[in-house]
Design an enzyme around this catalytic site. Structure first.
Site, PDB file in Angstrom:
ATOM      1  N   SER A 170      12.729 -14.839   0.959  1.00 35.61           N
ATOM      2  CA  SER A 170      12.032 -13.591   0.603  1.00 35.61           C
ATOM      3  C   SER A 170      11.379 -12.918   1.816  1.00 35.61           C
ATOM      4  O   SER A 170      11.042 -11.738   1.763  1.00 35.61           O
ATOM      5  CB  SER A 170      10.972 -13.873  -0.462  1.00 35.61           C
ATOM      6  OG  SER A 170      10.124 -14.918  -0.044  1.00 35.61           O
ATOM      7  N   HIS A 186       3.670 -13.469   2.216  1.00 38.51           N
ATOM      8  CA  HIS A 186       4.430 -12.236   2.482  1.00 38.51           C
ATOM      9  C   HIS A 186       3.526 -11.192   3.125  1.00 38.51           C
ATOM     10  O   HIS A 186       2.353 -11.476   3.377  1.00 38.51           O
ATOM     11  CB  HIS A 186       5.046 -11.725   1.175  1.00 38.51           C
ATOM     12  CG  HIS A 186       6.004 -12.718   0.586  1.00 38.51           C
ATOM     13  ND1 HIS A 186       5.662 -13.561  -0.442  1.00 38.51           N
ATOM     14  CD2 HIS A 186       7.271 -13.008   0.918  1.00 38.51           C
ATOM     15  CE1 HIS A 186       6.687 -14.349  -0.721  1.00 38.51           C
ATOM     16  NE2 HIS A 186       7.683 -14.040   0.092  1.00 38.51           N
ATOM     17  N   ASP A 221      -1.354 -13.920  -2.458  1.00 41.09           N
ATOM     18  CA  ASP A 221      -0.191 -14.101  -1.589  1.00 41.09           C
ATOM     19  C   ASP A 221      -0.576 -13.887  -0.129  1.00 41.09           C
ATOM     20  O   ASP A 221      -0.783 -12.754   0.316  1.00 41.09           O
ATOM     21  CB  ASP A 221       0.928 -13.126  -1.998  1.00 41.09           C
ATOM     22  CG  ASP A 221       2.205 -13.308  -1.175  1.00 41.09           C
ATOM     23  OD1 ASP A 221       2.195 -14.104  -0.207  1.00 41.09           O
ATOM     24  OD2 ASP A 221       3.215 -12.655  -1.498  1.00 41.09           O
TER      25      ASP A 221
END
Ligand SMILES: *[C@@H]1O[C@H](CO)[C@@H](O)[C@H](O)[C@H]1NC(C)=O
Ligand SMILES: *[C@@H]1O[C@H](CO)[C@@H](O)[C@H](O)[C@H]1NC(C)=O
Ligand SMILES: *[C@@H]1O[C@H](CO)[C@@H](O)[C@H](O)[C@H]1NC(C)=O
Ligand SMILES: *[C@@H]1O[C@H](CO)[C@@H](O)[C@H](O)[C@H]1NC(C)=O
Ligand SMILES: *[C@@H]1O[C@H](CO)[C@@H](O)[C@H](O)[C@H]1NC(C)=O
Ligand SMILES: *[C@@H]1O[C@H](CO)[C@@H](O)[C@H](O)[C@H]1NC(C)=O
Length: 380
Positions: A120, A344, A341
């Site tokens: 990702s 990311h 998160d």
């Protein structure tokens, strides 16, 4: 890729310096590149050594005008209130990064395909590139296609395809009688990669995952199947397999290969001298200066080691340190699934710099370096 930027420095530098450049290009895995160097006596410039400076002319685009940003990365849409993180520019110590020029990027890649391959983080990287390009050519014709393994965006007016192939480990996972087997010695996707002009690989995030987030049941290597093994050893073997694939299959006159350095996460405040902090939720500023207190992650040395054993040219997009400094650049809780998160990165944000670096590296396409008229003028 012949380039205006090349030409401008070719005017300035003498023959010996250009020869040095060519030599530095020939030495594999070298991240050093000669680019807009403002210290004329030092000649070589490492794009990855530098610091973050506040620059009001950033960000490079308005994320609300960029279509299709994944909910994981669209921090502004999900309420991130602070803005400073959008206006930091990476300043290498001894040179300047060129400002990203999306039209120029598309013209140079005319008729070509660029593919991100990985987890990702690759998706994060690709989505930033798409925003940068769409901001540059907002009215151009675009076709989107996707299925379970691929997604691609084709800029029809330029014939440029930007593709993503999800592959968490780069090596194969095959379903056999006993379950899913991670095959550290096998890369079958290579046949697809071979036809691409620019490849940007990345893998790391999934190697230490266990339980439901572990995508395999067994590991196979040297014709032996095991239930588990030291994950760093497994990573090294897989990367070595990938390196062998590069050496045996890539045609460097067609394909330019990049490997993205390890993308760091920020869950351990002691790494940046804030012991007790367990995520990036309160971080609004980058780390000052060019050194990250905890240094490079151990896996970077494994990566460096394997890359240095590859004979064909692989360009390390060495984003690790500059990203470690950006504890402020993660979505934290401002994302569409409301988890914390710190892995990311917000878009707009840090991955735009990764693409600026990719752009700079492509401008300096070492394998393509040919004599230009300007070179001849200075007698090369
Ligand atoms: C330029 O680079 C040289 C060699 O690395 C160094 O000794 C010198 O101090 C630098 N000059 C400036 C103005 O940064
Ligand atoms: C990547 O960049 C960092 C920061 O400049 C540096 O410490 C590290 O040695 C570089 N890695 C490689 C393989 O060049
Ligand atoms: C996905 O699309 C690619 C490229 O268009 C194609 O080669 C591939 O076979 C497709 N895969 C699946 C599983 O449909
Ligand atoms: C695995 O076994 C096959 C067939 O027995 C053999 O051809 C191959 O070389 C072996 N691979 C390794 C890595 O030992
Ligand atoms: C950042 O570090 C530099 C030197 O490394 C120092 O001059 C500057 O004052 C620092 N800035 C902040 C905001 O701490
Ligand atoms: C880099 O140079 C090679 C050799 O001239 C060329 O074939 C390739 O297309 C160039 N890469 C890019 C991304 O333009």
């Amino acid at each position: 890729m012949g380039s205006g930027v090349h030409r401008s420095y070719c005017h300035v530098y003498a023959a010996a310096i250009v020869v040095l450049l060519i030599l530095s290009c020939i030495s594999l895995a070298s991240s050093e590149t000669l680019f807009h160097d403002h210290n004329k006596s030092s000649r070589r410039c490492d794009l990855y050594q530098g610091s973050w400076v506040y620059d009001e002319s950033y960000p490079l685009y308005d994320s609300s005008a960029c279509p299709n940003i994944r909910k994981e990365f669209d921090c502004k849409k999900y309420g991130r209130p602070d803005d400073l993180y959008l206006s930091y520019r990476w300043q290498p110590n001894r040179c300047d990064l060129p400002r990203f020029d999306g039209q120029d990027f598309l013209r140079r890649l005319k008729g070509k395909t660029i593919m991100f391959v990985g987890d990702s983080v690759s998706l994060n990287h690709m989505q930033s590139l798409l925003c940068l390009l769409q901001a540059a050519v907002p009215n151009s014709n675009i076709i989107r296609q996707s299925n379970a393994t691929f997604s691609s965006v084709i800029f029809q007016d330029y014939g440029v395809s930007v593709m993503l192939m999800t592959s968490q480990y780069l090596v194969d996972i095959e379903v056999e009688n006993n379950g899913r087997v991670l095959k550290l010695d096998s890369i079958k996707n290579g046949d697809i990669w071979k036809d691409i002009d620019v490849l940007v690989f990345n893998t790391w995030l999934w190697w230490y995952r266990r339980g439901p987030k572990q995508l395999w049941d067994y590991i196979e290597y040297d014709n032996e199947t095991v239930k588990d093994m030291d994950r760093m050893v497994a990573f090294r073997r897989a990367l070595t397999t990938w390196g062998k694939w590069v050496d045996s299959e890539v045609d460097p006159t067609k394909t330019t290969v990049f490997f993205q350095g390890i993308s760091p996460s920020h869950y351990h405040g002691e790494d940046w001298n804030e012991p007790g902090v367990t995520n990036c939720g309160m971080e609004k500023l980058p780390v000052n200066g060019s050194k990250y207190p905890s240094g490079l992650p151990a896996v970077s040395y494994v990566l460096q080691d394997v890359l240095s054993s590859i004979k064909k040219p692989v360009h390390l997009l060495n984003i690790t340190t500059l990203s470690q400094l950006r504890k402020d650049a993660h979505p934290s809780s401002y994302n569409g699934f409301k988890g914390m998160d710190c892995t990311h990165w917000c878009i707009a944000g840090l991955p735009d710099t990764w693409n600026q670096l990719l752009y700079a590296e492509l401008l300096n396409n070492c394998t393509e370096r040919k004599k230009t008229k300007e070179d001849e003028k200075v007698g090369i």
